[in-house]
Design a protein around this motif. Structure first.
Motif, short mmCIF file in Angstrom:
data_model
loop_
_atom_site.label_atom_id
_atom_site.label_comp_id
_atom_site.label_asym_id
_atom_site.label_seq_id
_atom_site.Cartn_x
_atom_site.Cartn_y
_atom_site.Cartn_z
N HIS A 168 41.44 -26.28 17.53
CA HIS A 168 40.43 -25.57 16.74
C HIS A 168 40.14 -26.38 15.48
O HIS A 168 41.05 -26.81 14.77
CB HIS A 168 40.96 -24.19 16.35
N VAL A 169 38.86 -26.60 15.20
CA VAL A 169 38.43 -27.33 14.00
C VAL A 169 37.66 -26.36 13.12
O VAL A 169 36.70 -25.73 13.57
CB VAL A 169 37.54 -28.53 14.36
N GLU A 170 38.05 -26.25 11.88
CA GLU A 170 37.34 -25.38 10.95
C GLU A 170 36.14 -26.12 10.35
O GLU A 170 36.23 -27.30 10.03
CB GLU A 170 38.27 -24.92 9.83
N GLY A 171 35.05 -25.41 10.21
CA GLY A 171 33.86 -26.03 9.64
C GLY A 171 32.61 -25.28 10.06
O GLY A 171 32.68 -24.16 10.57
N ASP A 172 31.47 -25.92 9.84
CA ASP A 172 30.18 -25.32 10.19
C ASP A 172 29.88 -25.52 11.67
O ASP A 172 30.01 -26.63 12.20
CB ASP A 172 29.06 -25.98 9.38
N VAL A 173 29.46 -24.44 12.33
CA VAL A 173 29.00 -24.55 13.71
C VAL A 173 27.53 -24.99 13.69
O VAL A 173 26.70 -24.38 13.00
CB VAL A 173 29.14 -23.21 14.45
N VAL A 174 27.22 -26.04 14.43
CA VAL A 174 25.87 -26.55 14.55
C VAL A 174 25.47 -26.50 16.01
O VAL A 174 26.17 -27.03 16.87
CB VAL A 174 25.77 -28.00 14.03
N LYS A 175 24.35 -25.86 16.30
CA LYS A 175 23.85 -25.80 17.68
C LYS A 175 22.70 -26.80 17.81
O LYS A 175 21.79 -26.81 17.00
CB LYS A 175 23.36 -24.39 18.01
N PHE A 176 22.78 -27.65 18.84
CA PHE A 176 21.75 -28.67 19.02
C PHE A 176 21.03 -28.50 20.36
O PHE A 176 21.56 -27.92 21.31
CB PHE A 176 22.35 -30.07 18.91
N TYR A 177 19.79 -29.01 20.39
CA TYR A 177 18.94 -28.96 21.58
C TYR A 177 18.28 -30.32 21.76
O TYR A 177 17.85 -30.94 20.78
CB TYR A 177 17.84 -27.91 21.44
N ILE A 238 30.92 -29.02 15.58
CA ILE A 238 31.54 -28.52 14.35
C ILE A 238 31.47 -29.62 13.30
O ILE A 238 31.80 -30.78 13.58
CB ILE A 238 33.01 -28.13 14.57
N VAL A 239 31.02 -29.29 12.10
CA VAL A 239 31.01 -30.23 10.97
C VAL A 239 32.06 -29.76 9.98
O VAL A 239 31.97 -28.64 9.46
CB VAL A 239 29.63 -30.29 10.29
N ASP A 240 33.07 -30.61 9.71
CA ASP A 240 34.13 -30.18 8.79
C ASP A 240 33.76 -30.46 7.34
O ASP A 240 32.68 -31.02 7.04
CB ASP A 240 35.48 -30.78 9.17
N SER A 241 34.63 -30.11 6.43
CA SER A 241 34.34 -30.23 4.99
C SER A 241 34.19 -31.67 4.53
O SER A 241 33.63 -31.93 3.46
CB SER A 241 35.43 -29.54 4.18
N GLU A 242 34.66 -32.62 5.34
CA GLU A 242 34.52 -34.03 5.01
C GLU A 242 33.27 -34.65 5.62
O GLU A 242 33.03 -35.85 5.46
CB GLU A 242 35.76 -34.80 5.49
N GLY A 243 32.48 -33.83 6.31
CA GLY A 243 31.25 -34.33 6.92
C GLY A 243 31.45 -34.95 8.29
O GLY A 243 30.51 -35.52 8.86
#
Length: 280
Positions: A168-177, A238-243
């Motif tokens: 599991h990675v904590e961070g922002d979920v980004v959905k791509f198409y 997932i984008v973590d706090s370090e980018g």
């Protein structure tokens, strides 16, 4: 031109049956309109993938099919030189366990994968590996090793022996198409509340919009699509706090609900090309 829209079986469209229908319909209508503007008569019709047979002849198939029987029929058409989007082989390549292996072998950014449950020492995700998720029960968050072992036991009771375990990675979920016609978009699902299983907020919290290299994400996603031979695709990262970003899901032909108009235009452009993605 004769065009057939192969409708996905509802089991493969959890909470997205109508959205999947709308993108396929829009792509077919624009493809026919484009052909007619170039002086080529065009007619299209629906076929449910469970009902597709060798008698369903067409010049072009826009297909969301995943059933093995439907893919076998489409493979026969493809061998006859008929254009199919997505190709049957590309759909087969989207088996989750295969995707995980391709990402590891080609160093596509992805969360740490656990080979054995004994290796788990942090929160993780258990996901069925034989196909895309059909229900919320196919993607399970496990807080520790004991929870994972119990989840695996339930999977096996359901007859699921092909599965993957990833950190599991904590961070922002980004959905791509994406569409192999120069089209790529990404969105934060927690911003508009459009989620399939509502796991994002429960396990990743609110979106922080951490800065990251979006061009590199696009490059890595497009590279993965080429490796898998899929032309119309979507997924999650997932984008973590370090980018740093990690691709956590990839699937053939999503609903494109956030960008249906643009995506259907791109698919209609793609339909005029002669061949699928080259291997790389």
């Amino acid at each position: 031109m004769k065009l057939i829209a192969v409708r996905r079986d509802e089991r493969f469209s959890p909470n997205s049956v109508e959205k999947d229908r709308l993108i396929l319909e829009a792509a077919c209508m624009k493809t026919c309109r484009q052909a007619e503007e170039q002086g080529e008569p065009c007619a299209w019709r629906w076929v449910d993938e469970a009902e597709l047979t060798i008698n369903d002849k067409a010049d072009l198939y826009l297909s969301m099919a995943r059933l093995p029987e439907a893919l076998q029929v489409l493979e026969g058409f493809e061998q006859q030189g008929r254009r199919i989007i997505n190709s049957p082989q590309g759909v087969k390549n989207c088996r989750r366990s295969h995707i995980e292996r391709v990402m590891r072998e080609n160093e596509v950014p992805a969360p740490l994968a656990y080979c054995e449950e004994q290796d788990v020492d942090a929160p993780c995700w258990l996901k069925r590996g034989d196909t895309a998720a059909q229900s919320k029960d196919d993607v399970v968050f496990c807080k520790d090793k004991a929870a994972l072992q119990q989840a695996i036991k339930i999977f096996k009771q359901r007859g699921i022996d092909d599965y993957v375990v990833s950190q599991h990675v904590e961070g922002d979920v980004v959905k791509f198409y994406g569409v192999n016609a120069g089209f790529f978009r990404y969105f934060y699902p927690t911003d508009d509340g459009q989620t399939k299983f509502d796991d994002e907020k429960a396990h990743n919290g609110p979106t922080h919009h951490y800065p990251f290299d979006a061009a590199r994400l696009q490059s890595e996603v497009e590279r993965l699509a080429r490796l898998l031979q899929v032309e119309v695709y979507g997924g999650d990262a997932i984008v973590d706090s370090e980018g740093r970003f990690y691709i956590i899901d990839f699937n053939d032909w999503p609903s494109f609900s956030r960008c249906r108009d643009e995506a259907s235009t791109a698919i209609s452009i793609l339909s005029k090309s002669d061949s699928a993605l080259p291997l790389s």
